[in-house]
Enzyme design. Structure first.
Site, PDB file in Angstrom:
ATOM      1  N   GLU A 182      -4.645  17.278 -11.336  1.00 16.15           N
ATOM      2  CA  GLU A 182      -5.072  17.574 -12.699  1.00 16.15           C
ATOM      3  C   GLU A 182      -6.541  18.000 -12.791  1.00 16.15           C
ATOM      4  O   GLU A 182      -7.323  17.450 -13.579  1.00 16.15           O
ATOM      5  CB  GLU A 182      -4.828  16.339 -13.589  1.00 16.15           C
ATOM      6  CG  GLU A 182      -4.658  16.696 -15.048  1.00 16.15           C
ATOM      7  CD  GLU A 182      -4.092  15.555 -15.869  1.00 16.15           C
ATOM      8  OE1 GLU A 182      -4.362  14.397 -15.538  1.00 16.15           O
ATOM      9  OE2 GLU A 182      -3.359  15.848 -16.829  1.00 16.15           O
TER      10      GLU A 182
ATOM     11  N   GLU B 217      10.316  20.225 -24.679  1.00 12.49           N
ATOM     12  CA  GLU B 217       9.591  20.421 -23.415  1.00 12.49           C
ATOM     13  C   GLU B 217      10.167  21.625 -22.655  1.00 12.49           C
ATOM     14  O   GLU B 217       9.440  22.358 -21.999  1.00 12.49           O
ATOM     15  CB  GLU B 217       9.665  19.160 -22.535  1.00 12.49           C
ATOM     16  CG  GLU B 217       9.084  17.905 -23.164  1.00 12.49           C
ATOM     17  CD  GLU B 217       7.548  17.848 -23.158  1.00 12.49           C
ATOM     18  OE1 GLU B 217       6.908  18.695 -22.508  1.00 12.49           O
ATOM     19  OE2 GLU B 217       7.001  16.941 -23.828  1.00 12.49           O
TER      20      GLU B 217
ATOM     21  N   HIS C 254       0.921  19.408 -27.383  1.00 10.70           N
ATOM     22  CA  HIS C 254       0.893  17.943 -27.312  1.00 10.70           C
ATOM     23  C   HIS C 254      -0.259  17.310 -28.110  1.00 10.70           C
ATOM     24  O   HIS C 254      -0.117  16.191 -28.584  1.00 10.70           O
ATOM     25  CB  HIS C 254       0.807  17.475 -25.853  1.00 10.70           C
ATOM     26  CG  HIS C 254       2.117  17.571 -25.126  1.00 10.70           C
ATOM     27  ND1 HIS C 254       2.835  18.739 -25.023  1.00 10.70           N
ATOM     28  CD2 HIS C 254       2.858  16.632 -24.487  1.00 10.70           C
ATOM     29  CE1 HIS C 254       3.933  18.516 -24.340  1.00 10.70           C
ATOM     30  NE2 HIS C 254       3.987  17.250 -24.007  1.00 10.70           N
TER      31      HIS C 254
ATOM     32  N   ASN D  53       0.169  20.532 -21.502  1.00  9.98           N
ATOM     33  CA  ASN D  53      -0.061  19.815 -22.764  1.00  9.98           C
ATOM     34  C   ASN D  53       0.080  20.719 -23.980  1.00  9.98           C
ATOM     35  O   ASN D  53      -0.303  20.333 -25.082  1.00  9.98           O
ATOM     36  CB  ASN D  53      -1.459  19.190 -22.769  1.00  9.98           C
ATOM     37  CG  ASN D  53      -1.550  18.068 -21.770  1.00  9.98           C
ATOM     38  OD1 ASN D  53      -0.605  17.304 -21.602  1.00  9.98           O
ATOM     39  ND2 ASN D  53      -2.663  17.992 -21.066  1.00  9.98           N
TER      40      ASN D  53
ATOM     41  N   LYS E 226       2.502  11.668 -11.195  1.00  8.20           N
ATOM     42  CA  LYS E 226       1.717  10.703 -11.982  1.00  8.20           C
ATOM     43  C   LYS E 226       2.591   9.495 -12.235  1.00  8.20           C
ATOM     44  O   LYS E 226       3.686   9.626 -12.784  1.00  8.20           O
ATOM     45  CB  LYS E 226       1.320  11.308 -13.325  1.00  8.20           C
ATOM     46  CG  LYS E 226       0.151  12.235 -13.294  1.00  8.20           C
ATOM     47  CD  LYS E 226      -0.302  12.426 -14.734  1.00  8.20           C
ATOM     48  CE  LYS E 226      -0.910  13.751 -14.992  1.00  8.20           C
ATOM     49  NZ  LYS E 226      -0.995  14.050 -16.419  1.00  8.20           N
TER      50      LYS E 226
ATOM     51  N   ARG F 286       0.822  -1.232   0.000  1.00 11.46           N
ATOM     52  CA  ARG F 286       0.000   0.000   0.000  1.00 11.46           C
ATOM     53  C   ARG F 286       0.844   1.266   0.000  1.00 11.46           C
ATOM     54  O   ARG F 286       0.411   2.329   0.447  1.00 11.46           O
ATOM     55  CB  ARG F 286      -0.971   0.026   1.179  1.00 11.46           C
ATOM     56  CG  ARG F 286      -1.969  -1.101   1.121  1.00 11.46           C
ATOM     57  CD  ARG F 286      -3.138  -0.838   2.031  1.00 11.46           C
ATOM     58  NE  ARG F 286      -4.082  -1.931   1.941  1.00 11.46           N
ATOM     59  CZ  ARG F 286      -3.969  -3.065   2.611  1.00 11.46           C
ATOM     60  NH1 ARG F 286      -2.955  -3.239   3.434  1.00 11.46           N
ATOM     61  NH2 ARG F 286      -4.848  -4.015   2.470  1.00 11.46           N
TER      62      ARG F 286
ATOM     63  N   LYS G 143       7.608  23.218 -13.865  1.00  5.67           N
ATOM     64  CA  LYS G 143       6.691  22.074 -13.692  1.00  5.67           C
ATOM     65  C   LYS G 143       6.184  22.016 -12.243  1.00  5.67           C
ATOM     66  O   LYS G 143       4.997  21.774 -12.002  1.00  5.67           O
ATOM     67  CB  LYS G 143       7.377  20.766 -14.095  1.00  5.67           C
ATOM     68  CG  LYS G 143       6.520  19.565 -13.813  1.00  5.67           C
ATOM     69  CD  LYS G 143       6.272  18.647 -14.958  1.00  5.67           C
ATOM     70  CE  LYS G 143       5.163  17.657 -14.628  1.00  5.67           C
ATOM     71  NZ  LYS G 143       5.192  16.460 -15.414  1.00  5.67           N
TER      72      LYS G 143
ATOM     73  N   HIS H   1       8.449  11.776 -29.607  1.00  8.45           N
ATOM     74  CA  HIS H   1       7.524  12.594 -28.820  1.00  8.45           C
ATOM     75  C   HIS H   1       7.893  14.092 -28.862  1.00  8.45           C
ATOM     76  O   HIS H   1       7.064  14.945 -29.174  1.00  8.45           O
ATOM     77  CB  HIS H   1       7.494  12.088 -27.376  1.00  8.45           C
ATOM     78  CG  HIS H   1       6.644  12.929 -26.477  1.00  8.45           C
ATOM     79  ND1 HIS H   1       5.280  12.936 -26.569  1.00  8.45           N
ATOM     80  CD2 HIS H   1       6.965  13.813 -25.502  1.00  8.45           C
ATOM     81  CE1 HIS H   1       4.788  13.794 -25.678  1.00  8.45           C
ATOM     82  NE2 HIS H   1       5.791  14.331 -25.020  1.00  8.45           N
TER      83      HIS H   1
ATOM     84  N   HIS I  92       0.815  14.706 -30.608  1.00  2.68           N
ATOM     85  CA  HIS I  92       0.492  13.276 -30.510  1.00  2.68           C
ATOM     86  C   HIS I  92      -0.062  12.753 -31.822  1.00  2.68           C
ATOM     87  O   HIS I  92       0.262  11.639 -32.245  1.00  2.68           O
ATOM     88  CB  HIS I  92      -0.567  13.038 -29.419  1.00  2.68           C
ATOM     89  CG  HIS I  92      -0.008  13.095 -28.035  1.00  2.68           C
ATOM     90  ND1 HIS I  92      -0.773  13.414 -26.937  1.00  2.68           N
ATOM     91  CD2 HIS I  92       1.242  12.884 -27.564  1.00  2.68           C
ATOM     92  CE1 HIS I  92      -0.015  13.406 -25.856  1.00  2.68           C
ATOM     93  NE2 HIS I  92       1.217  13.085 -26.211  1.00  2.68           N
TER      94      HIS I  92
ATOM     95  N   ARG J  38      -3.049  22.147 -14.740  1.00  2.75           N
ATOM     96  CA  ARG J  38      -2.060  21.206 -15.273  1.00  2.75           C
ATOM     97  C   ARG J  38      -2.168  21.026 -16.790  1.00  2.75           C
ATOM     98  O   ARG J  38      -1.202  20.693 -17.461  1.00  2.75           O
ATOM     99  CB  ARG J  38      -2.247  19.840 -14.618  1.00  2.75           C
ATOM    100  CG  ARG J  38      -1.042  19.369 -13.825  1.00  2.75           C
ATOM    101  CD  ARG J  38      -1.251  17.902 -13.538  1.00  2.75           C
ATOM    102  NE  ARG J  38      -0.619  17.483 -12.314  1.00  2.75           N
ATOM    103  CZ  ARG J  38       0.337  16.553 -12.261  1.00  2.75           C
ATOM    104  NH1 ARG J  38       0.770  15.972 -13.341  1.00  2.75           N
ATOM    105  NH2 ARG J  38       0.849  16.211 -11.115  1.00  2.75           N
TER     106      ARG J  38
END
Ligand code: GLY
Length: 374
Positions: A245, A191, A256, A253, A149, A127, A235, A273, A260, A249
């Site tokens: 999020e 980035e 992105h 993106n 994340k 846990r 960040k 990427h 993508h 946040r």
């Protein structure tokens, strides 16, 4: 040079330490009283891949053992296709074999795949046990290792399985970037430029003033550390304001969504990427300027910076614009059929908008296919 960013999350504050030679000082950084991870002790399981572990495993193990840790390791095959529950299971097996306890620590030594997979295993084993992120790629340093994340891919989609789980410490050693392949280093610069455009105008200016962005790691290690620190700080600023999020946040993106689509239509080989993100930022920069959100000069400055970093700015004519626009609809960030865009409004500031007409996207992409563009 050593810089420390304090991440002030109420339930789990932690530090990001950026230090040349930091890998060889990992034991000291995990136990030293300067950092918020000061009470780490006992067993450590290093999760890495064979290539990274060959380069750095021994020095990290010695650094930890010198400070009294009992160290074992677990090696996963390298690559995005191993970001799976099967790899998590392998970490669990190693954790069991090493008899990890609630007070033990997983050290994630590698790029984003290792960080995400090991982070998720740490979030769920017993846990939740401690995790220390030690990113070895530029992309993982400025992005994946920060924000909490963690997770793995499901056969039906990327990052569908995961948890928000904050590390106890992040240690970034810019020296390891010396051995990163050039294309990977350059791609991650997309980035870094993104942080300049959406959050930190001073970072953008610093990047503009730097002559050899692609050679930064060899020519200007001090400047590289500064740029790393500013990028991580950007960040951290965003994720501490929106840990789970809920809104802000999303600005991370920027570039992105179109990126993508381009990445996927090029089968992830033609553009990686960061290259997809660079093209996405160029496209969105033009859209923001055309719709009057951004001034033309700023869009041109961004274009020049992306080009200077050695990143692509032209869209090959082999890409069907209608296919890119159609692919945007399948992006997982689409809400109620509306594609959300992050639009810069000035350098260092961006907004979230779902009011971008498809025709503006098409015009921008078509422009990027002109032979004299960029
Ligand atoms: N670990 C990456 C993020 O939280 O954004």
């Amino acid at each position: 040079m050593l810089s420390v960013i304090h991440v002030n999350l109420p339930h789990q504050p932690y530090d990001i330490v950026i230090a040349a030679g930091g890998l060889g000082r990992l034991g000291e950084l995990m136990t030293g009283d300067r950092h918020q991870a000061q009470d780490l002790k006992g067993k450590v399981l290093i999760v890495s891949n064979p290539k990274i572990f060959d380069c750095y495993g021994q020095s990290v193990t010695t650094a930890l053992e010198d400070r009294g840790f009992t160290v074992t390791s677990c090696l996963l095959s390298a690559g995005e296709r191993y970001k799976t529950l099967k790899s998590v299971q392998k970490i669990y097996d190693c954790a069991l074999e090493s008899r990890l306890e609630r007070s033990s620590t997983i050290v994630a030594l590698g790029g984003g795949v290792i960080g995400d997979t090991a982070g998720f295993a740490a979030a769920t084993w017993l846990r939740g046990i401690n995790v220390v992120q030690v990113p070895t790629s530029l992309l993982a340093m400025v992005d994946a290792s920060i924000g909490g994340k963690t997770g793995v891919n499901h056969p039906q989609g990327k990052n569908l399985i995961g948890a928000f789980y904050q590390p106890r410490l992040v240690v970034i050693d810019p020296q390891v970037l010396q051995t990163l392949p050039q294309r990977e280093f350059r791609a991650a610069m997309a980035e870094v430029i993104k942080y300049g455009v959406i959050w930190d105008a001073a970072l953008f200016e610093q990047l503009e003033q730097c002559d050899r962005l692609d050679q930064l790691r060899y020519l200007a290690p001090g400047l590289l550390s500064e740029i790393l620190t500013r990028s991580c700080q950007a960040k951290v600023d965003v994720v501490t304001k929106d840990e789970k999020e809920a809104g802000l946040r999303a600005i991370l993106n920027y570039g992105h969504t179109i990126g993508h689509a381009i990445e996927s239509l090029g089968n992830y080989r033609q553009f990686n990427h960061g290259e997809g993100v660079a093209l996405g930022m160029v496209a969105v920069g033009q859209i923001a300027a055309e719709l009057g959100f951004w001034d033309e000069q700023s869009a041109q400055q961004q274009l020049a910076l992306i080009k200077k970093a050695g990143l692509p700015t032209q869209l090959p004519t082999t890409f069907e614009i209608s296919a890119i626009v159609a692919a945007l609809q399948t992006d997982k960030k689409v809400q109620s059929g509306q594609v959300r865009f992050i639009l810069p409004t000035q350098i260092g500031v961006a907004i979230i908008s779902d009011q971008v007409p498809p025709e503006a996207i098409e015009r921008s992409l078509r422009q990027m296919q002109q032979p004299d563009f960029g």
